[in-house]
Design a protein around this motif. Structure first.
Motif, mmCIF file in Angstrom:
data_model
loop_
_atom_site.group_PDB
_atom_site.id
_atom_site.type_symbol
_atom_site.label_atom_id
_atom_site.label_comp_id
_atom_site.label_asym_id
_atom_site.label_seq_id
_atom_site.Cartn_x
_atom_site.Cartn_y
_atom_site.Cartn_z
ATOM 1 N N TYR A 1 0.801 -1.202 0.000
ATOM 2 C CA TYR A 1 0.000 0.000 0.000
ATOM 3 C C TYR A 1 0.847 1.270 0.000
ATOM 4 O O TYR A 1 0.337 2.344 -0.175
ATOM 5 C CB TYR A 1 -0.903 0.034 1.230
ATOM 6 N N ARG A 2 2.145 1.134 0.265
ATOM 7 C CA ARG A 2 3.007 2.300 0.346
ATOM 8 C C ARG A 2 3.205 2.898 -1.027
ATOM 9 O O ARG A 2 3.596 2.232 -1.965
ATOM 10 C CB ARG A 2 4.359 1.895 0.934
ATOM 11 N N ALA A 3 2.927 4.182 -1.127
ATOM 12 C CA ALA A 3 3.121 4.877 -2.398
ATOM 13 C C ALA A 3 4.616 5.092 -2.626
ATOM 14 O O ALA A 3 5.358 5.314 -1.677
ATOM 15 C CB ALA A 3 2.395 6.211 -2.393
ATOM 16 N N ALA B 1 -7.579 10.361 -3.188
ATOM 17 C CA ALA B 1 -6.481 9.645 -2.528
ATOM 18 C C ALA B 1 -6.341 8.224 -3.062
ATOM 19 O O ALA B 1 -5.226 7.771 -3.351
ATOM 20 C CB ALA B 1 -6.706 9.626 -1.016
ATOM 21 N N ASN C 1 -3.182 7.090 -5.281
ATOM 22 C CA ASN C 1 -2.346 6.072 -4.644
ATOM 23 C C ASN C 1 -2.176 4.872 -5.572
ATOM 24 O O ASN C 1 -1.064 4.372 -5.762
ATOM 25 C CB ASN C 1 -2.945 5.651 -3.303
ATOM 26 N N ASN C 2 -3.282 4.422 -6.165
ATOM 27 C CA ASN C 2 -3.196 3.298 -7.104
ATOM 28 C C ASN C 2 -2.370 3.667 -8.331
ATOM 29 O O ASN C 2 -1.582 2.857 -8.822
ATOM 30 C CB ASN C 2 -4.590 2.831 -7.516
ATOM 31 N N ASP D 1 0.078 5.949 -8.523
ATOM 32 C CA ASP D 1 1.492 6.014 -8.117
ATOM 33 C C ASP D 1 2.092 4.618 -7.980
ATOM 34 O O ASP D 1 3.182 4.345 -8.466
ATOM 35 C CB ASP D 1 1.644 6.732 -6.776
ATOM 36 N N ARG D 2 1.367 3.748 -7.305
ATOM 37 C CA ARG D 2 1.883 2.400 -7.072
ATOM 38 C C ARG D 2 2.016 1.625 -8.375
ATOM 39 O O ARG D 2 2.989 0.892 -8.577
ATOM 40 C CB ARG D 2 0.987 1.664 -6.074
ATOM 41 N N PRO E 1 -8.146 0.964 0.166
ATOM 42 C CA PRO E 1 -7.331 1.296 1.340
ATOM 43 C C PRO E 1 -7.232 0.094 2.279
ATOM 44 O O PRO E 1 -8.101 -0.769 2.281
ATOM 45 C CB PRO E 1 -8.098 2.432 2.013
#
Length: 170
Positions: free
Chosen positions: A1-3, A51, A55-56, A58-59, A137
């Motif tokens: 989950y970490r970006a 968010a 986030n998705n 970026d990952r 999340p």
């Protein structure tokens, strides 16, 4: 989950440079305008939606590797990636009740987006596999599991510091 937060987090330096210098801000603008202009998304929490989508994005960008001879992700592929992360965010925020159709993206990407059904299915599958199906999340339990090592490290450092102080006082 970490970006991803640095070049080392990306599979490809070229993707990192393109993503950070040109693509991320434009992608953020597309996510925001979709949220603003799409009536189906009116009931969704805006902060959560943005968010989750970013986030998705970026990952996924961090896992993406260019094919041999490719210098950047082509515009059609990037359009599909944006559409997919927006759809995932809408589905996640609404508990699967809200579906964002391709017609929503015509103002941003033109009419060609309506012919992208098959490509979109492939990109959605590619994103799900790259993110190990974690497009929502973390649950409370997962969050605690992710946070636990940091808390334990802080507790250990604090107790070590207190022991050092008590030894030096004696």
């Amino acid at each position: 989950y970490r970006a991803p937060s640095s070049c080392e987090d990306f599979a490809s330096v070229v993707v990192y440079i393109n993503y950070v210098t040109r693509v991320r801000e434009a992608s953020h603008a597309i996510v925001e305008s979709t949220l603003r202009d799409c009536p189906v998304l009116a009931s969704i929490d805006h902060a959560d939606f943005v968010a989750i989508a970013l986030n998705n994005l970026d990952r996924f960008a961090a896992t993406y590797s260019l094919e041999a001879g490719q210098r950047a992700i082509d515009q059609r592929k990037w359009s599909l990636i944006i559409v997919a992360v927006i759809q995932f965010a809408a589905e996640t925020c609404s508990g699967g009740k809200v579906q964002v159709g391709l017609e929503t993206f015509v103002p941003m990407f033109g009419g060609a987006v309506l012919t992208m059904h098959e490509g979109l299915s492939n990109v959605r599958r590619e994103i799900l596999l790259a993110l190990h199906f974690k497009v929502n999340p973390p649950t409370y339990g997962e969050f605690c599991h992710l946070l636990h090592p940091f808390v334990m490290s802080a507790v250990y450092e604090e107790s070590s510091s207190q022991q050092s102080e008590s030894i030096s006082e004696e």
